[in-house]
Write a protein that holds these residues in place. Structure first.
Motif, PDB file in Angstrom:
ATOM      1  N   GLU A 168       0.830  -1.198   0.000  1.00 16.24           N
ATOM      2  CA  GLU A 168       0.000   0.000   0.000  1.00 16.24           C
ATOM      3  C   GLU A 168       0.867   1.251   0.000  1.00 16.24           C
ATOM      4  O   GLU A 168       1.922   1.300   0.633  1.00 16.24           O
ATOM      5  N   GLY A 169       0.405   2.272  -0.711  1.00 18.36           N
ATOM      6  CA  GLY A 169       1.105   3.542  -0.740  1.00 18.36           C
ATOM      7  C   GLY A 169       2.423   3.503  -1.490  1.00 18.36           C
ATOM      8  O   GLY A 169       3.283   4.376  -1.305  1.00 18.36           O
ATOM      9  N   GLY A 833     -12.262  -1.692 -16.637  1.00 18.12           N
ATOM     10  CA  GLY A 833     -10.823  -1.452 -16.636  1.00 18.12           C
ATOM     11  C   GLY A 833     -10.021  -2.517 -15.934  1.00 18.12           C
ATOM     12  O   GLY A 833      -8.837  -2.304 -15.646  1.00 18.12           O
ATOM     13  N   CYS A 834     -10.637  -3.666 -15.648  1.00 19.74           N
ATOM     14  CA  CYS A 834      -9.921  -4.753 -14.975  1.00 19.74           C
ATOM     15  C   CYS A 834      -9.886  -5.985 -15.871  1.00 19.74           C
ATOM     16  O   CYS A 834     -10.862  -6.280 -16.574  1.00 19.74           O
ATOM     17  N   CYS A 845      -5.920  -3.060 -11.784  1.00 16.66           N
ATOM     18  CA  CYS A 845      -6.932  -2.395 -12.592  1.00 16.66           C
ATOM     19  C   CYS A 845      -6.343  -1.161 -13.278  1.00 16.66           C
ATOM     20  O   CYS A 845      -5.342  -0.602 -12.829  1.00 16.66           O
ATOM     21  N   GLN A 846      -6.957  -0.747 -14.370  1.00 18.81           N
ATOM     22  CA  GLN A 846      -6.444   0.397 -15.108  1.00 18.81           C
ATOM     23  C   GLN A 846      -6.442   1.643 -14.231  1.00 18.81           C
ATOM     24  O   GLN A 846      -7.364   1.896 -13.457  1.00 18.81           O
ATOM     25  N   GLY A 847      -5.364   2.390 -14.358  1.00 20.84           N
ATOM     26  CA  GLY A 847      -5.195   3.568 -13.517  1.00 20.84           C
ATOM     27  C   GLY A 847      -4.431   3.287 -12.251  1.00 20.84           C
ATOM     28  O   GLY A 847      -4.090   4.201 -11.498  1.00 20.84           O
ATOM     29  N   GLN A 848      -4.141   1.984 -11.998  1.00 15.73           N
ATOM     30  CA  GLN A 848      -3.367   1.592 -10.827  1.00 15.73           C
ATOM     31  C   GLN A 848      -1.928   1.287 -11.232  1.00 15.73           C
ATOM     32  O   GLN A 848      -1.580   1.227 -12.412  1.00 15.73           O
ATOM     33  N   GLU A 849      -1.080   1.016 -10.207  1.00 11.43           N
ATOM     34  CA  GLU A 849       0.360   0.901 -10.456  1.00 11.43           C
ATOM     35  C   GLU A 849       0.729  -0.258 -11.393  1.00 11.43           C
ATOM     36  O   GLU A 849       1.702  -0.167 -12.141  1.00 11.43           O
TER      37      GLU A 849
END
Length: 891
Positions: A168-169, A833-834, A845-849
């Motif tokens: 996380e983070g 987006g997944c 998911c799209q938009g994630q790391e």
């Protein structure tokens, strides 16, 4: 076809040089196991408890007998020299030298790797490879992962590293390892450490090289193997001397701002720590752990020599920034003092060539996302090659015939496989969860390999038929936990698939096909003699790779004189016959002697077809349900259908072969026997059919296990979304069993099968796989391939509803395309987006790391498409790339 442009790519030229023995491009590769501990090969226990005999905790201190492992590492094809990164975040109780996971006895669904790592790129010769490991900045939660999984039941999901919150983070390191070949024995190795957190962080990195321990076991199979090699520091480089490999040099491109400290030790067990015994010397396998974490300065050799070495660097990296470590391993004869002057140029050139290779090989028309899946799918397939070493006779009787010997082991596991001598680079199902070959997995791998690296695919298929693998009785070894277990007989199917793929691409190798057919005849004879109990052409075989699909554990004796007749066992054998028939007919076009063998397989096929379809309860067909079932045969001969609608009934459609009668006209021996058979055995001739009309002036005869009327009934169930057809492919069990479970009372105990779309809810076969609802790529692929064969015969005149009840009629080829599309969709981002296969993991998911990272699971939830089981089973799941290729090509 392989285009001229593709043939002229540098990578195809390297493959040609390798195949012609001109240059040894495949001498080095990512052949290092991800897990050597917990394997049968390393198990010298009295009880055969491999997981507890050699544990992860012991691995840093205990020398392996039969191989090595490391973190996304490399080695030569016999693992004599190995290299891999070692990491430490300054908080963990141990160095990160290898991937961690729970053992088969610790996980609530069996063994499971608890790490985030990804195979991103590879060419077939491994001239360019890239992989990524995500290393937490916080202390790695070893205890939490073991404790939580041990306290979860089979009805609960696995507890993974992502669930612990350590990522996380952005509190982690991206550790990217890239290897590019300047020559066959000139390896440019780059480690890129990226701090993904919001603050500067410090990491210890130790690029490590070491020799496989072959000297502790006395004289081995080759004299050179029991001579101790050496690594020593000479000036600015390491010199590696191995009497079998020659001399190599290892360099680090040192940064003046980051001091490098060379550490040396021996790859010997710390016997005192492990067993309270006297150590072989002062410098041991766990020396680097002792030096860094326990601050024992006397743990490493001050003379700067040993069989294991590392360059220790302590690096501080600002937030969001990267630090690179450049290393080079080069044969002495290739070392002209080039150092790192051409390093970046080599890496960049190999990277461009890899992109060019896939641009040429992958079909035009793939979307960007599909191309990403294809490149990572092939990368996983190539990274899953592993040096596999297991000489059963030495293992059974102990090294030198006495050391580690045990009377119990001699009479236990694999006792009938004393001839087995495996010392090869093999395609693994998953290099952590299944770091050993499984013969039916390998068959599917080679279908995925066929277009990628034809030479490897052909050699690997033949290897399992060689006398040091194939049992003298004709059985192909199943997998190391029990070579005598029975996997489905798909080797012939794979050989024929590979041959046809190569033929379509302009590669015809009849000599290879002939070699395979001759040995496959031995395997076929073994099946007929061992698995047809009554000689009535209805086969058993045990679990046949489908683990818990049946009411009973099909690998165990039922007792009371009862036994099973298996619909899938019989279907596999019908398929075996049909494939052997087609291959023999192909060979008979230029080798008339194979006409006799073709006749044999033709007659055997139709007898299996009749046995399976016989009326009055003698066969395996149930007219009331329109389905094929396993049958329980009691001691008194009574047969009880086990009415579980599962993949075992669908697999009957793989028993199909098309005979080109125009070609048969030029095979007088086969034609004469075929005509006699049809004229004199009308009771059997009904299992063949003529095409109704001429097409391209060619007549064909179709052999099929299910008669057409029954085939149509099976399709109705298979394409029903309330039964087998999922949004993501074909389920292994009918969804109808969620509301209508099947049960039978046997020996006072109720046995029940219900639809379970995800992880197994019981512990049959360790609970680490489930065939009671999930989607499995290998059998889906077989059904798709079979549908295409029916399409070729019937054309567009044979149409069925898709889905059942929809009113939309499609040809069988279109049905195959639609099922393929559903399977492929699990790996592509949906409207949310997944990727469905990764939908349970928010980081992807799209938009994630991690949105561009793809994992290729062992099997998939029958309702949601979520990936389950082994997360890197890119072997048979790489078939998704083949499906995409076929779809674009318009198969």
């Amino acid at each position: 076809m392989i285009t001229e442009r593709e043939k002229n790519t540098p990578e195809r030229q390297r493959l040609a040089e390798e195949a012609a023995f001109e240059k040894n491009w495949k001498r080095w590769g990512p052949y290092l196991a991800e897990r050597q501990w917990g394997t049968v090969r390393e198990d010298y226990s009295e009880t055969g408890d491999a997981w507890n005999y050699f544990t992860h905790d012991q691995a840093r201190r205990r020398a392996y007998r039969w191989g090595e492992d490391g973190l996304l590492g490399w080695c030569d094809r016999k693992s004599r020299i190995n290299f891999a990164p070692v990491l430490w975040n300054g908080k963990d109780p141990i160095l990160k030298e290898r991937l961690f996971g729970v053992s088969g006895t610790q996980g609530n669904h069996g063994e499971d790797v608890k790490e985030c790592y990804y195979y991103l790129n590879s060419t077939p010769t491994h001239s360019y490879t890239r992989a990524l490991y995500k290393y937490p900045i916080a202390e790695y939660p070893y205890s939490d992962l073991v404790h939580t999984n041990q306290h979860r039941g089979p009805e609960e999901p696995e507890y993974g590293i992502e669930d612990t919150g350590v990522f996380e983070g952005g509190e982690y390191w991206d550790v990217e390892t890239t290897v590019a070949k300047a020559g066959p024995s000139d390896l440019c190795w780059r480690l890129k450490l990226t701090n993904q957190s919001s603050e500067a962080q410090t990491i210890h990195v130790l690029p490590s090289v070491w020799m496989r321990n072959s000297w502790s076991w006395g004289q081995d199979h080759f004299e050179s193997e029991w001579q101790r090699p050496e690594i020593r520091l000479e000036g600015d480089r390491l010199v590696l001397e191995h009497c079998d490999m020659g001399v190599f040099h290892f360099y680090i491109d040192e940064d003046p701002e980051v001091p490098v400290e060379w550490l040396f030790t021996e790859n010997d067990s710390n016997l005192k720590s492990l067993f309270g015994q006297e150590n072989p010397g002062p410098y041991l396998k766990d020396a680097f752990h002792e030096y860094l974490i326990n601050v024992r300065k006397d743990a490493v050799n001050p003379e700067m020599r040993g069989t294991k070495a590392a360059a220790w660097m302590k690096v501080t990296v600002p937030a969001g920034k990267s630090y690179e470590v450049r290393c080079r391993l080069i044969a002495e004869e290739d070392d002209q003092g080039q150092g790192f002057s051409d390093f970046d140029g080599v890496v960049e050139a190999r990277e461009r060539e890899e992109a060019e290779f896939y641009d040429c090989m992958l079909p035009q028309g793939l979307s960007e996302e599909e191309r990403r899946v294809a490149v990572q799918g092939y990368a996983g397939l190539l990274w899953s090659k592993q040096f596999y070493y297991y000489v059963v006779k030495n293992w059974l009787y102990g090294d030198n015939g006495w050391e580690n010997a045990s009377e119990l082991r001699v009479s236990g596991r694999n006792k009938d496989w004393r001839h087995m001598f495996a010392r090869d680079v093999l395609s693994m199902p998953d290099k952590w969860e299944y770091p050993w070959f499984a013969c039916w997995d390998s068959a599917f791998h080679m279908v995925a390999f066929a277009r990628l690296d034809p030479d490897f695919a052909k050699k690997q298929l033949l290897l399992f038929l060689r006398e040091w693998y194939l049992h003298p009785n004709g059985q192909i070894p199943a997998y190391e936990w029990s070579f005598s277990d029975v996997n489905p007989p798909v080797h012939a199917w794979a050989v024929w698939q590979v041959y046809q793929i190569l033929e379509r691409n302009g590669i015809e190798d009849l000599e290879w096909l002939e070699k395979a057919v001759q040995k496959l005849c031995l395997n076929f004879t073994w099946w007929v003699n061992r698995k047809d109990h009554d000689g009535n052409h209805l086969f058993s075989g045990g679990f046949l790779g489908l683990d818990n699909i049946g009411v009973f554990d099909r690998s165990q004796d039922l007792g009371d004189g009862a036994r099973l007749l298996q619909a899938d066992g019989t279907a596999w054998m019908g398929g075996f016959c049909s494939q052997m028939l087609e291959m023999c007919l192909k060979l008979a076009e230029t080798r008339p002697a194979y006409e006799d063998m073709a006749s044999k397989f033709f007659e055997h096929f139709v007898r299996i077809a009749r046995a399976m379809n016989e009326e009055f309860g003698r066969g395996l067909w149930c007219e009331d349900d329109g389905f094929y079932y396993d049958h329980l045969v009691l001691k008194n001969g009574q047969k009880i259908p086990l009415k579980v609608r599962s993949m075992v009934g669908l697999l009957t459609m793989m028993g199909v072969a098309e005979i080109d009668m125009k070609k048969v006209e030029h095979m007088p021996g086969f034609k004469k026997r075929l005509d006699w058979f049809i004229e004199n055995r009308p009771d059997l001739a009904e299992y063949t059919t003529y095409r109704d009309e001429q097409r391209d002036d060619k007549e064909s005869r179709l052999l099929m296990l299910p008669l057409r009327e029954r085939f149509e009934k099976i399709l109705v169930r298979m394409l029903d979304e309330e039964e087998f057809l999922s949004d993501f492919g074909l389920r292994s069990l009918s969804k109808d069993h969620s509301e209508h479970p099947y049960s039978i009372v046997w020996k006072g105990e109720n046995h029940k099968v219900s639809y379970v779309p995800g992880e197994s809810d019981g512990y049959m076969f360790g609970g680490n796989s489930n065939w009671r609802g999930p989607i499995w790529f290998p059998v889906n692929y077989i059904i798709i391939a079979s549908l295409r064969k029916y399409q070729h015969f019937y054309g567009n005149n044979f149409q069925v509803e898709f889905p059942t009840g929809s009113g939309e009629k499609l040809s069988l080829g279109q049905v195959a395309d639609r099922i393929s599309d559903r399977l492929v969709s699990m790996f592509l981002p949906n409207d949310c987006g997944c990727r469905p296969a990764l939908s349970a993991l928010k980081h992807y998911c799209q938009g994630q790391e991690w949105e561009d990272l793809v994992l290729f699971y062992e099997y998939f939830n029958g309702d949601t498409g979520q990936g389950l089981g082994a997360s890197h089973q890119t072997g048979w799941t790489a078939l998704v790339v083949t499906l995409m290729r076929d779809r674009i090509r318009g198969y």
